[in-house]
Design a protein around this motif. Structure first.
Motif, PDB file in Angstrom:
ATOM      1  N   PHE A 133       7.554  39.472   6.440  1.00 15.16           N
ATOM      2  CA  PHE A 133       7.404  39.554   5.000  1.00 15.16           C
ATOM      3  C   PHE A 133       8.404  40.219   4.079  1.00 15.16           C
ATOM      4  N   ASP A 134       9.052  39.572   3.207  1.00 15.37           N
ATOM      5  CA  ASP A 134       9.836  39.981   2.241  1.00 15.37           C
ATOM      6  C   ASP A 134      11.209  40.798   3.030  1.00 15.37           C
ATOM      7  N   ILE A 135      11.737  39.916   4.019  1.00 13.23           N
ATOM      8  CA  ILE A 135      13.049  40.399   4.636  1.00 13.23           C
ATOM      9  C   ILE A 135      14.231  39.827   3.677  1.00 13.23           C
ATOM     10  N   PHE A 151      15.264  37.035  -0.597  1.00 14.68           N
ATOM     11  CA  PHE A 151      14.030  37.674   0.225  1.00 14.68           C
ATOM     12  C   PHE A 151      13.182  36.707   0.596  1.00 14.68           C
ATOM     13  N   ARG A 152      12.646  36.618   1.996  1.00 15.48           N
ATOM     14  CA  ARG A 152      11.782  35.526   2.386  1.00 15.48           C
ATOM     15  C   ARG A 152      10.584  36.209   3.257  1.00 15.48           C
ATOM     16  N   SER A 153       9.695  35.269   3.389  1.00 11.14           N
ATOM     17  CA  SER A 153       8.396  35.739   4.304  1.00 11.14           C
ATOM     18  C   SER A 153       8.178  34.292   5.107  1.00 11.14           C
ATOM     19  N   GLY A 166       1.412  37.021  -2.573  1.00  7.87           N
ATOM     20  CA  GLY A 166       2.245  36.252  -3.806  1.00  7.87           C
ATOM     21  C   GLY A 166       3.203  35.336  -3.596  1.00  7.87           C
ATOM     22  N   GLY A 167       3.430  34.990  -2.378  1.00 13.06           N
ATOM     23  CA  GLY A 167       4.637  34.301  -1.895  1.00 13.06           C
ATOM     24  C   GLY A 167       4.317  32.855  -2.073  1.00 13.06           C
ATOM     25  N   GLU A 189      -1.343  31.276   4.498  1.00  8.39           N
ATOM     26  CA  GLU A 189      -2.608  32.138   3.888  1.00  8.39           C
ATOM     27  C   GLU A 189      -2.095  33.558   3.517  1.00  8.39           C
ATOM     28  N   GLU A 190      -1.590  34.326   4.508  1.00  7.97           N
ATOM     29  CA  GLU A 190      -1.237  35.721   4.262  1.00  7.97           C
ATOM     30  C   GLU A 190       0.037  35.623   3.290  1.00  7.97           C
TER      31      GLU A 190
END
Length: 154
Positions: free
Chosen positions: A67-69, A78-80, A112-113, A106-107
Motif C-alpha cells: 500500500f502506497d509505495i 505512489f501505488r498499491s 481510498g485507492g 477491496e482493501e
C-alpha cells in the motif's frame, strides 16, 4: 457445500503452515517462496500486507499486498497492489487466485485507492492470461524482468 475461502493474518501459530506452502514445481521460477515474502514484510513494516488464503483450516494460498509505495522512488508515483500470489500445488483452478485479487482490490478501495498494480513474468508459462482475464491491462512498463499491469478499481 464447499466452504468459502477467507484470509488469515500470518501469526506465530500459522507461520510454519505459511512457510511450507509451495506452488507447482514448474512454477517455482515464476514466484518467490513465501519465506522470502515474509522476510520482505518484516523489513517493510506498514507497507506489506501478507495473508494466508484458507478454506476451513487448510491453507490453499498466500498473498502479499502493498500500500502506497513510492513506485519510482522520486516521490511522485505512489501505488498499491498485489506484490505476491502463491496458490498451492493442487489448489489452482478453484478460484482462489481470483479471490485473492478481489480481497486486495477491496482493501485498496477501503484505503481510498482506485488502482491495483501487480507484476508478472511474461511468457507462455507466466500468469499473464490469468491477470488479463481479471481485467488487468499492461502499462508498457517493466519492473526488472516483469510486466507491470494495472486494474482500475473505480
Amino acid at each position: 457445500m464447499a466452504a468459502s475461502p477467507h484470509l488469515q493474518e500470518i501469526t506465530a501459530s500459522n507461520l510454519d503452515t505459511a512457510v511450507a506452502l509451495r506452488v507447482r514445481p514448474d512454477q517455482e521460477h515464476l514466484v518467490d517462496p513465501v519465506v522470502k515474502s515474509l522476510a520482505e514484510a518484516y523489513v517493510h513494516p506498514g507497507v506489506a500486507w501478507p495473508r494466508l488464503i484458507c478454506v476451513d483450516d487448510q491453507a490453499v494460498g498466500f498473498l502479499m499486498a502493498f500500500f502506497d509505495i513510492d513506485w519510482t522512488g522520486d516521490g511522485t508515483d505512489f501505488r498499491s497492489g498485489l506484490w505476491r500470489l502463491n496458490i498451492a500445488d493442487g489448489q489452482q483452478g478453484r478460484g482462489y487466485g481470483r479471490f485473492a485479487v478481489e480481497c486486495v482490490a477491496e482493501e485498496i478501495r477501503r484505503r481510498g485507492g482506485t488502482l491495483l498494480t501487480t507484476t508478472w513474468h511474461p511468457g507462455e508459462d507466466g500468469p499473464g492470461d490469468f491477470y488479463r482475464t481479471l481485467g488487468f491491462r499492461t502499462t508498457g512498463e517493466t519492473s526488472g524482468d516483469q510486466t507491470v499491469g494495472v486494474l482500475d478499481l473505480k
